[in-house]
Design a protein around this motif. Structure first.
Motif, PDB file in Angstrom:
ATOM      1  N   TYR A 232      82.610  54.230 -49.198  1.00 19.72           N
ATOM      2  CA  TYR A 232      82.168  53.779 -47.644  1.00 19.72           C
ATOM      3  C   TYR A 232      83.388  53.562 -46.851  1.00 19.72           C
ATOM      4  O   TYR A 232      84.071  52.325 -47.218  1.00 19.72           O
ATOM      5  CB  TYR A 232      81.195  52.843 -47.822  1.00 19.72           C
ATOM      6  CG  TYR A 232      80.652  52.227 -46.388  1.00 19.72           C
ATOM      7  CD1 TYR A 232      80.533  53.039 -45.321  1.00 19.72           C
ATOM      8  CD2 TYR A 232      80.810  50.909 -46.343  1.00 19.72           C
ATOM      9  CE1 TYR A 232      80.159  52.358 -43.995  1.00 19.72           C
ATOM     10  CE2 TYR A 232      80.520  50.235 -44.898  1.00 19.72           C
ATOM     11  CZ  TYR A 232      80.156  51.040 -44.029  1.00 19.72           C
ATOM     12  OH  TYR A 232      79.994  50.448 -42.657  1.00 19.72           O
ATOM     13  N   VAL A 233      83.492  54.110 -45.559  1.00 18.45           N
ATOM     14  CA  VAL A 233      84.512  53.616 -44.972  1.00 18.45           C
ATOM     15  C   VAL A 233      83.784  53.026 -43.622  1.00 18.45           C
ATOM     16  O   VAL A 233      83.163  53.452 -42.849  1.00 18.45           O
ATOM     17  CB  VAL A 233      85.249  54.909 -44.291  1.00 18.45           C
ATOM     18  CG1 VAL A 233      86.431  54.676 -43.353  1.00 18.45           C
ATOM     19  CG2 VAL A 233      85.880  55.548 -45.494  1.00 18.45           C
ATOM     20  N   ASP A 234      84.068  51.427 -43.692  1.00 16.25           N
ATOM     21  CA  ASP A 234      83.564  50.684 -42.655  1.00 16.25           C
ATOM     22  C   ASP A 234      84.255  50.839 -41.374  1.00 16.25           C
ATOM     23  O   ASP A 234      85.504  51.483 -41.150  1.00 16.25           O
ATOM     24  CB  ASP A 234      83.796  49.200 -43.203  1.00 16.25           C
ATOM     25  CG  ASP A 234      83.112  48.137 -42.410  1.00 16.25           C
ATOM     26  OD1 ASP A 234      81.794  48.675 -41.669  1.00 16.25           O
ATOM     27  OD2 ASP A 234      83.285  47.240 -42.292  1.00 16.25           O
ATOM     28  N   ALA A 235      83.521  50.410 -40.351  1.00 15.25           N
ATOM     29  CA  ALA A 235      84.055  50.534 -38.910  1.00 15.25           C
ATOM     30  C   ALA A 235      85.485  49.850 -38.573  1.00 15.25           C
ATOM     31  O   ALA A 235      86.299  50.371 -37.973  1.00 15.25           O
ATOM     32  CB  ALA A 235      83.107  49.698 -37.879  1.00 15.25           C
ATOM     33  N   SER A 236      85.787  48.765 -39.545  1.00 19.78           N
ATOM     34  CA  SER A 236      87.045  48.082 -39.403  1.00 19.78           C
ATOM     35  C   SER A 236      88.325  48.519 -40.287  1.00 19.78           C
ATOM     36  O   SER A 236      89.152  48.091 -40.386  1.00 19.78           O
ATOM     37  CB  SER A 236      86.944  46.566 -39.766  1.00 19.78           C
ATOM     38  OG  SER A 236      86.441  46.497 -41.111  1.00 19.78           O
ATOM     39  N   LEU A 264      80.787  58.008 -47.219  1.00 23.79           N
ATOM     40  CA  LEU A 264      79.873  57.564 -46.111  1.00 23.79           C
ATOM     41  C   LEU A 264      80.908  56.996 -44.976  1.00 23.79           C
ATOM     42  O   LEU A 264      81.988  56.299 -45.570  1.00 23.79           O
ATOM     43  CB  LEU A 264      78.974  56.310 -46.656  1.00 23.79           C
ATOM     44  CG  LEU A 264      78.066  56.703 -47.774  1.00 23.79           C
ATOM     45  CD1 LEU A 264      77.351  55.377 -48.340  1.00 23.79           C
ATOM     46  CD2 LEU A 264      77.047  57.613 -47.314  1.00 23.79           C
ATOM     47  N   VAL A 265      80.700  57.147 -43.703  1.00 23.57           N
ATOM     48  CA  VAL A 265      81.375  56.753 -42.789  1.00 23.57           C
ATOM     49  C   VAL A 265      80.646  56.118 -41.793  1.00 23.57           C
ATOM     50  O   VAL A 265      79.667  56.491 -41.386  1.00 23.57           O
ATOM     51  CB  VAL A 265      82.148  57.923 -42.249  1.00 23.57           C
ATOM     52  CG1 VAL A 265      83.276  57.406 -41.170  1.00 23.57           C
ATOM     53  CG2 VAL A 265      82.867  58.804 -43.370  1.00 23.57           C
ATOM     54  N   VAL A 347      85.904  50.447 -47.886  1.00 23.52           N
ATOM     55  CA  VAL A 347      87.256  50.371 -47.138  1.00 23.52           C
ATOM     56  C   VAL A 347      86.935  49.554 -45.905  1.00 23.52           C
ATOM     57  O   VAL A 347      86.278  50.241 -45.128  1.00 23.52           O
ATOM     58  CB  VAL A 347      88.121  51.542 -46.902  1.00 23.52           C
ATOM     59  CG1 VAL A 347      89.131  51.387 -46.463  1.00 23.52           C
ATOM     60  CG2 VAL A 347      87.793  52.539 -48.356  1.00 23.52           C
ATOM     61  N   THR A 348      87.616  48.448 -46.094  1.00 23.18           N
ATOM     62  CA  THR A 348      87.337  47.360 -44.752  1.00 23.18           C
ATOM     63  C   THR A 348      88.070  46.527 -44.729  1.00 23.18           C
ATOM     64  O   THR A 348      88.957  46.164 -45.484  1.00 23.18           O
ATOM     65  CB  THR A 348      85.815  46.764 -44.877  1.00 23.18           C
ATOM     66  OG1 THR A 348      85.412  46.115 -43.787  1.00 23.18           O
ATOM     67  CG2 THR A 348      85.897  45.978 -46.091  1.00 23.18           C
ATOM     68  N   ASN A 349      88.299  45.956 -43.361  1.00 24.82           N
ATOM     69  CA  ASN A 349      89.287  44.776 -42.941  1.00 24.82           C
ATOM     70  C   ASN A 349      88.331  43.611 -42.615  1.00 24.82           C
ATOM     71  O   ASN A 349      88.592  42.547 -42.084  1.00 24.82           O
ATOM     72  CB  ASN A 349      90.081  44.797 -41.906  1.00 24.82           C
ATOM     73  CG  ASN A 349      91.439  45.521 -42.594  1.00 24.82           C
ATOM     74  OD1 ASN A 349      91.770  45.592 -43.428  1.00 24.82           O
ATOM     75  ND2 ASN A 349      91.930  46.853 -41.818  1.00 24.82           N
ATOM     76  N   ASN A 350      86.830  43.677 -42.632  1.00 26.22           N
ATOM     77  CA  ASN A 350      85.941  42.805 -42.300  1.00 26.22           C
ATOM     78  C   ASN A 350      85.557  42.091 -43.544  1.00 26.22           C
ATOM     79  O   ASN A 350      84.922  42.718 -44.468  1.00 26.22           O
ATOM     80  CB  ASN A 350      84.824  43.619 -41.580  1.00 26.22           C
ATOM     81  CG  ASN A 350      83.730  42.447 -41.193  1.00 26.22           C
ATOM     82  OD1 ASN A 350      83.142  41.630 -42.017  1.00 26.22           O
ATOM     83  ND2 ASN A 350      83.347  42.479 -39.780  1.00 26.22           N
TER      84      ASN A 350
END
Length: 418
Positions: A232-236, A264-265, A347-350
């Motif tokens: 899953y590729v998160d918004a951040s 998932l994106v 995958v996220t920076n949040n």
């Protein structure tokens, strides 16, 4: 006749297990070293047997990806032998004291770790499993009854013959490793019901094999392997990182259970991320099965429309299902609905989204900013694994030596009665 055949194997295994349970770590390690030595000495014989299997696989129209799983060469045989050294170096869990106490009445109660007993392993076309599984069973003082797929029967015979000879040379019962050479499906079904002789059954393979074992076995089963894994590729997310993780998880070895099968994106990043991801996966000719939003963003007629069945499928091939979602919560709901409980990645920076994902995704391995391909006994520092459990009892995730043992209580008294 088949019942007599499998019952005789069960009796032999049970007899060998009574000896296996008493072996010292040195005896087991010496045998494993000897197996590695004989594997190297018999490399040509093993490769010759494997060639028969791969030639038959080509004739039977088996896919190139699956043939790659089946194929052995000198480097792969050496790798199998090297893996034995890793098992030798692992601490032996058998006999380990887990705890103890003295009761008010003077009983000394000790909880210690012991082998499971006779382990039946049903697996498909990867001949390295023959050695990996047997080695872990030997080191944990268990006996292995191995039933591989017909696609690898010649390879498995050659490998099992080498292991049994090494055990014999080491003064251990050669029946600590028994290969079922009859590939009749009825044998596998009877094996699943051999409660008097097999203590636990571990299937390793595709969804069909796992389902068959769960539905037909009366022997306790540990479900392993089926991997409908998600990224899953998160918004951040860092987009370059996300592309690299996806590419590795999908294409480095698509035929294994920890490969990514679904992407998932988040909608906020989809227009930027999806074209880059598509370009990267196109290098490997990956087939995309996408939702309507995915197709609209990419404007690519070659993208197929994803169905409900596609989101449930473990492709084990250069295929991927894709869905654009509006939130981390939606991604989590999708994963928990379609996942097989193996490995999932965000995958996220949040930080908050990462925590939410790891808390609510109900799988054996949950990653933040790392490829699902790391779900492996070796990568988890467990040594060779016997499988990756996707259930919650009695083990979950990569199963190493410790997961092939159970506990017993040993109680010392001086005449106490109740």
């Amino acid at each position: 006749m088949n019942l007599e055949y499998i019952t005789d194997i069960g009796k032999r295994a049970k007899a060998a297990q009574s000896v296996a349970a008493t072996l010292t770590s040195k005896q087991k390690n010496d045998a494993l070293v000897n197996i590695g030595k004989l594997l190297r000495e018999n490399t040509d014989k093993i490769i010759k047997a494997n060639k028969l299997d791969t030639e038959n696989a080509v004739k039977n129209g088996i896919s190139e990806v699956m043939i790659d799983r089946l194929m052995l060469n000198e480097a792969r045989v050496n790798s199998i032998a090297d893996a034995l050294n890793t098992v030798v170096e692992l601490a032996d869990p058998v006999g380990e004291i887990e705890g103890g106490q003295m009761t008010p009445g003077g009983l000394e109660i000790i909880k210690k770790r012991v082998p499971l007993g006779v382990i039946g392993i049903i697996f498909e076309s990867r001949p390295n499993v023959t050695v990996d599984a047997a080695a872990l069973c030997i080191k944990s003082s268990n006996v292995a009854i191995l039933r591989g797929g017909k696609e690898a029967i010649n390879s498995n015979k050659a490998l099992a013959d080498v292991m049994r000879e090494a055990l014999k040379q080491s003064g251990l019962p050669e029946d600590m490793v028994i290969l079922i050479e009859n590939t009749d499906r009825e044998i596998a079904t009877q094996m699943m019901k051999l409660n008097d002789y097999i203590d636990v059954l571990i299937p390793r393979g595709g969804a069909g094999l796992i389902k068959s074992c769960v539905q037909n076995a009366t022997v306790p089963v540990i479900e392993t392997g089926t991997g409908n894994c998600h990224v899953y590729v998160d918004a951040s997310a860092d987009i370059d990182m996300a592309v690299n993780i996806l590419n590795n998880a999908k294409t480095s070895r698509p035929s294994v259970c920890n490969a990514c099968e679904s992407l998932l994106v988040h909608n906020d990043i989809a227009k930027e991320f999806l074209p880059l991801a598509k370009k990267k996966l196109d290098e490997h000719n990956v087939v995309w099965l996408g939702c309507e939003r995915t197709k609209a963003i990419l404007c690519d007629d070659e993208i197929l429309t994803a169905t409900e069945a596609d989101y449930k499928t473990e492709f084990l091939d250069y295929k991927i299902s894709v869905k654009v979602v509006d939130s981390t919560e939606e991604a989590i709901e999708h994963i928990n609905r379609y996942s097989t409980g193996h490995s999932e990645c965000i995958v996220t920076n949040n930080f908050q989204n990462a925590n939410l994902f790891t808390q609510r995704v109900d799988s054996a391995a949950v990653y933040v900013n790392a490829s699902t391909r790391f779900t492996d006994g070796g990568e988890f520092m467990l040594g060779a694994e016997i499988g990756i459990s996707t259930q919650k009892l009695h083990a979950r995730g990569p199963m190493g030596l410790r997961e092939l043992t159970t506990t017993k209580y040993v109680i010392h008294g001086n005449g106490q009665i109740r």
